[in-house]
Design a protein around this motif. Structure first.
Motif, PDB file in Angstrom:
ATOM      1  N   ASN A 269      -2.787   8.274   1.416  1.00 26.83           N
ATOM      2  CA  ASN A 269      -1.797   7.419   2.047  1.00 26.83           C
ATOM      3  C   ASN A 269      -2.406   6.083   2.469  1.00 26.83           C
ATOM      4  OD1 ASN A 269       0.354   9.246   1.876  1.00 26.83           O
ATOM      5  ND2 ASN A 269      -0.397  10.385   3.641  1.00 26.83           N
ATOM      6  N   LEU A 270      -3.550   6.156   3.157  1.00 26.00           N
ATOM      7  CA  LEU A 270      -4.175   4.942   3.648  1.00 26.00           C
ATOM      8  C   LEU A 270      -4.756   4.146   2.482  1.00 26.00           C
ATOM      9  CD1 LEU A 270      -6.010   6.381   6.782  1.00 26.00           C
ATOM     10  CD2 LEU A 270      -3.804   5.221   6.670  1.00 26.00           C
ATOM     11  N   GLY A 271      -4.328   2.895   2.368  1.00 24.82           N
ATOM     12  CA  GLY A 271      -4.866   2.021   1.325  1.00 24.82           C
ATOM     13  C   GLY A 271      -4.353   2.310  -0.064  1.00 24.82           C
ATOM     14  N   TYR A 272      -3.374   3.214  -0.214  1.00 26.19           N
ATOM     15  CA  TYR A 272      -2.909   3.582  -1.557  1.00 26.19           C
ATOM     16  C   TYR A 272      -2.191   2.407  -2.225  1.00 26.19           C
ATOM     17  CZ  TYR A 272      -0.763   6.252  -5.320  1.00 26.19           C
ATOM     18  OH  TYR A 272      -0.376   6.710  -6.542  1.00 26.19           O
ATOM     19  N   GLY A 273      -1.388   1.652  -1.424  1.00 26.69           N
ATOM     20  CA  GLY A 273      -0.674   0.507  -1.978  1.00 26.69           C
ATOM     21  C   GLY A 273      -1.636  -0.531  -2.530  1.00 26.69           C
ATOM     22  N   LYS A 274      -2.706  -0.796  -1.780  1.00 24.45           N
ATOM     23  CA  LYS A 274      -3.712  -1.753  -2.230  1.00 24.45           C
ATOM     24  C   LYS A 274      -4.399  -1.249  -3.491  1.00 24.45           C
ATOM     25  CE  LYS A 274      -7.886  -4.169  -0.694  1.00 24.45           C
ATOM     26  NZ  LYS A 274      -8.840  -4.342   0.426  1.00 24.45           N
ATOM     27  N   TYR A 275      -4.660   0.049  -3.532  1.00 25.19           N
ATOM     28  CA  TYR A 275      -5.313   0.652  -4.697  1.00 25.19           C
ATOM     29  C   TYR A 275      -4.440   0.510  -5.948  1.00 25.19           C
ATOM     30  CZ  TYR A 275      -6.882   4.374  -7.810  1.00 25.19           C
ATOM     31  OH  TYR A 275      -7.281   5.088  -8.906  1.00 25.19           O
ATOM     32  N   LYS A 276      -3.124   0.737  -5.794  1.00 29.49           N
ATOM     33  CA  LYS A 276      -2.210   0.616  -6.929  1.00 29.49           C
ATOM     34  C   LYS A 276      -2.127  -0.829  -7.399  1.00 29.49           C
ATOM     35  CE  LYS A 276      -0.019   3.323  -8.545  1.00 29.49           C
ATOM     36  NZ  LYS A 276      -0.317   4.187  -9.714  1.00 29.49           N
ATOM     37  N   ARG A 277      -2.148  -1.781  -6.454  1.00 29.91           N
ATOM     38  CA  ARG A 277      -2.111  -3.191  -6.841  1.00 29.91           C
ATOM     39  C   ARG A 277      -3.365  -3.567  -7.628  1.00 29.91           C
ATOM     40  NH1 ARG A 277       0.057  -3.696  -1.611  1.00 29.91           N
ATOM     41  NH2 ARG A 277      -1.962  -4.313  -0.755  1.00 29.91           N
ATOM     42  N   GLN A 278      -4.494  -3.035  -7.206  1.00 27.39           N
ATOM     43  CA  GLN A 278      -5.740  -3.293  -7.921  1.00 27.39           C
ATOM     44  C   GLN A 278      -5.692  -2.697  -9.320  1.00 27.39           C
ATOM     45  OE1 GLN A 278      -8.588  -1.635  -5.174  1.00 27.39           O
ATOM     46  NE2 GLN A 278      -9.061  -3.625  -4.282  1.00 27.39           N
ATOM     47  N   GLN A 279      -5.072  -1.502  -9.423  1.00 27.79           N
ATOM     48  CA  GLN A 279      -4.928  -0.876 -10.735  1.00 27.79           C
ATOM     49  C   GLN A 279      -4.082  -1.735 -11.669  1.00 27.79           C
ATOM     50  OE1 GLN A 279      -3.488   3.210  -9.974  1.00 27.79           O
ATOM     51  NE2 GLN A 279      -5.248   3.849 -11.175  1.00 27.79           N
ATOM     52  N   ARG A 280      -2.949  -2.255 -11.130  1.00 23.68           N
ATOM     53  CA  ARG A 280      -2.068  -3.090 -11.953  1.00 23.68           C
ATOM     54  C   ARG A 280      -2.778  -4.369 -12.370  1.00 23.68           C
ATOM     55  NH1 ARG A 280       1.945  -1.232  -8.255  1.00 23.68           N
ATOM     56  NH2 ARG A 280       1.645  -3.085  -6.968  1.00 23.68           N
ATOM     57  N   LYS A 281      -3.538  -4.956 -11.439  1.00 23.67           N
ATOM     58  CA  LYS A 281      -4.271  -6.179 -11.749  1.00 23.67           C
ATOM     59  C   LYS A 281      -5.295  -5.926 -12.842  1.00 23.67           C
ATOM     60  CE  LYS A 281      -7.016  -9.850  -9.617  1.00 23.67           C
ATOM     61  NZ  LYS A 281      -7.620 -10.342  -8.358  1.00 23.67           N
ATOM     62  N   GLU A 282      -5.994  -4.808 -12.740  1.00 20.62           N
ATOM     63  CA  GLU A 282      -6.987  -4.468 -13.752  1.00 20.62           C
ATOM     64  C   GLU A 282      -6.321  -4.228 -15.100  1.00 20.62           C
ATOM     65  OE1 GLU A 282     -10.590  -1.226 -14.509  1.00 20.62           O
ATOM     66  OE2 GLU A 282      -9.405  -1.198 -12.665  1.00 20.62           O
ATOM     67  N   ALA A 283      -5.157  -3.549 -15.086  1.00 22.52           N
ATOM     68  CA  ALA A 283      -4.430  -3.291 -16.335  1.00 22.52           C
ATOM     69  C   ALA A 283      -3.967  -4.598 -16.964  1.00 22.52           C
ATOM     70  CB  ALA A 283      -3.242  -2.372 -16.071  1.00 22.52           C
ATOM     71  N   ASP A 284      -3.493  -5.552 -16.129  1.00 24.39           N
ATOM     72  CA  ASP A 284      -3.050  -6.853 -16.643  1.00 24.39           C
ATOM     73  C   ASP A 284      -4.214  -7.606 -17.285  1.00 24.39           C
ATOM     74  OD1 ASP A 284      -0.503  -6.352 -15.759  1.00 24.39           O
ATOM     75  OD2 ASP A 284      -0.708  -7.485 -13.895  1.00 24.39           O
ATOM     76  N   LEU A 285      -5.379  -7.543 -16.659  1.00 23.87           N
ATOM     77  CA  LEU A 285      -6.551  -8.223 -17.209  1.00 23.87           C
ATOM     78  C   LEU A 285      -6.974  -7.601 -18.537  1.00 23.87           C
ATOM     79  CD1 LEU A 285      -8.696  -8.767 -13.984  1.00 23.87           C
ATOM     80  CD2 LEU A 285      -7.451 -10.503 -15.277  1.00 23.87           C
ATOM     81  N   GLU A 286      -6.921  -6.271 -18.604  1.00 27.53           N
ATOM     82  CA  GLU A 286      -7.287  -5.595 -19.843  1.00 27.53           C
ATOM     83  C   GLU A 286      -6.296  -5.938 -20.960  1.00 27.53           C
ATOM     84  OE1 GLU A 286      -7.537  -1.480 -18.940  1.00 27.53           O
ATOM     85  OE2 GLU A 286      -9.450  -1.652 -17.881  1.00 27.53           O
ATOM     86  N   GLU A 287      -5.001  -6.008 -20.602  1.00 21.58           N
ATOM     87  CA  GLU A 287      -3.991  -6.365 -21.598  1.00 21.58           C
ATOM     88  C   GLU A 287      -4.217  -7.788 -22.096  1.00 21.58           C
ATOM     89  OE1 GLU A 287       0.825  -6.008 -21.871  1.00 21.58           O
ATOM     90  OE2 GLU A 287       0.003  -7.199 -20.221  1.00 21.58           O
ATOM     91  N   ARG A 288      -4.533  -8.709 -21.172  1.00 17.76           N
ATOM     92  CA  ARG A 288      -4.788 -10.092 -21.564  1.00 17.76           C
ATOM     93  C   ARG A 288      -5.997 -10.183 -22.497  1.00 17.76           C
ATOM     94  NH1 ARG A 288      -3.377 -15.110 -20.120  1.00 17.76           N
ATOM     95  NH2 ARG A 288      -4.910 -16.774 -20.379  1.00 17.76           N
ATOM     96  N   GLU A 289      -7.037  -9.414 -22.201  1.00 19.92           N
ATOM     97  CA  GLU A 289      -8.224  -9.417 -23.054  1.00 19.92           C
ATOM     98  C   GLU A 289      -7.884  -8.939 -24.461  1.00 19.92           C
ATOM     99  OE1 GLU A 289     -11.326 -10.466 -22.707  1.00 19.92           O
ATOM    100  OE2 GLU A 289     -10.772 -11.322 -20.763  1.00 19.92           O
ATOM    101  N   GLN A 290      -6.987  -7.965 -24.566  1.00 23.21           N
ATOM    102  CA  GLN A 290      -6.587  -7.462 -25.879  1.00 23.21           C
ATOM    103  C   GLN A 290      -5.848  -8.539 -26.676  1.00 23.21           C
ATOM    104  OE1 GLN A 290      -4.304  -3.937 -25.059  1.00 23.21           O
ATOM    105  NE2 GLN A 290      -6.099  -2.717 -24.533  1.00 23.21           N
ATOM    106  N   TYR A 291      -4.971  -9.295 -25.987  1.00 25.79           N
ATOM    107  CA  TYR A 291      -4.260 -10.386 -26.668  1.00 25.79           C
ATOM    108  C   TYR A 291      -5.226 -11.488 -27.100  1.00 25.79           C
ATOM    109  CZ  TYR A 291       0.466  -8.670 -25.761  1.00 25.79           C
ATOM    110  OH  TYR A 291       1.624  -7.927 -25.766  1.00 25.79           O
ATOM    111  N   LEU A 292      -6.206 -11.809 -26.246  1.00 23.51           N
ATOM    112  CA  LEU A 292      -7.185 -12.837 -26.593  1.00 23.51           C
ATOM    113  C   LEU A 292      -8.004 -12.416 -27.809  1.00 23.51           C
ATOM    114  CD1 LEU A 292      -8.421 -13.920 -23.039  1.00 23.51           C
ATOM    115  CD2 LEU A 292      -6.979 -15.229 -24.601  1.00 23.51           C
TER     116      LEU A 292
END
Length: 246
Positions: free
Chosen positions: A148-171
């Motif tokens: 519960n504690l910090g889970y929202g922040k953890y999920k946001r970090q996961q989404r950010k990491e996924a977005d970066l990985e997706e961008r790297e694939q397009y590049l």
């Protein structure tokens, strides 16, 4: 001598701050929400070993470039190269047992045993809240409670990491298709002209993402037609307007 002592005194905290950690949660690959406690997490670069806790969470000293190994009895061992230290989710697949089916047609089951209630079930379905709140019935097992504690922040970090990985694939896709070789084969451009053409007309991630699959050959052909209309001076500029949409 005193100067040397002062320098060493201030250098020690820097070494302490240089120590970093990698954190995350280990899940079952097939049952994405099932966390795995007791996973052995080993930093192969430093030989440091920790276990994931009851919620599958682990924290291990590590730095970018280290290699982590995840192992648990009954699951395939997996490794992870740390390209960053963001919190992450690890999914371990179950090992296939390939056991032959067992014929149980001749087995007789005592009805009293079959219908008996699990004496330990109450311990998993009831959770004491303490104080005057009494006991509260839970629909999930205690062991399956999520963070519960910090889970929202953890999920946001996961989404950010996924977005970066997706961008790297397009590049990587753009680099592979909008390459010197492909452009030269289509346009015969070489040298400085080829370099400037690639700088001016390189498609953006947003362009490629908006049109799937992206037609690189068609785009290069259109870009070359626009290139031929430019003056020699304009071909050296990098702030030209983008190609008009179809």
């Amino acid at each position: 001598m005193y100067k040397l002592i002062i320098i060493l005194f201030f250098a020690l905290p820097l070494g302490a701050f240089a120590q970093t950690v990698s954190t995350g949660i280990v899940y079952d690959y097939s049952k994405k929400t099932l966390t795995l406690p007791g996973v052995v997490v080993k930093n192969l670069s430093t030989q440091k070993t920790v276990l994931s806790n009851s919620t599958g969470k682990f924290t291990i000293p590590a730095k970018i470039g280290d290699l982590l190994e995840f192992s648990l009895m009954g699951y395939h061992t997996d490794t992870l190269y740390l390209s960053n230290l963001l919190a992450r989710a690890i999914y371990l697949p179950v090992k296939s047992t390939n056991l032959k089916d067992v014929d149980i047609q001749g087995v007789k089951i005592n009805k009293e045993v079959a219908n008996a209630a699990d004496p330990l079930a109450e311990k998993y379905t009831l959770l004491s809240t303490g104080g005057n709140l009494g006991r509260k019935r839970m629909t999930d097992k205690v062991g399956g409670l999520g963070l519960n504690l910090g889970y929202g922040k953890y999920k946001r970090q996961q989404r950010k990491e996924a977005d970066l990985e997706e961008r790297e694939q397009y590049l990587e896709e753009i680099d592979e298709n909008f390459s010197e070789k492909n452009i030269t084969e289509l346009t015969k451009l070489e040298g400085e002209d080829l370099k400037h053409f690639m700088i001016i007309y390189r498609p953006s991630v947003e362009q490629v993402k908006a049109e799937r699959p992206y037609r690189y050959t068609y785009y290069i052909s259109r870009a070359y037609v626009a290139w031929q209309k430019l003056t020699p001076q304009q071909r050296k500029l990098q702030d030209l307007p983008k190609l008009k949409a179809n």
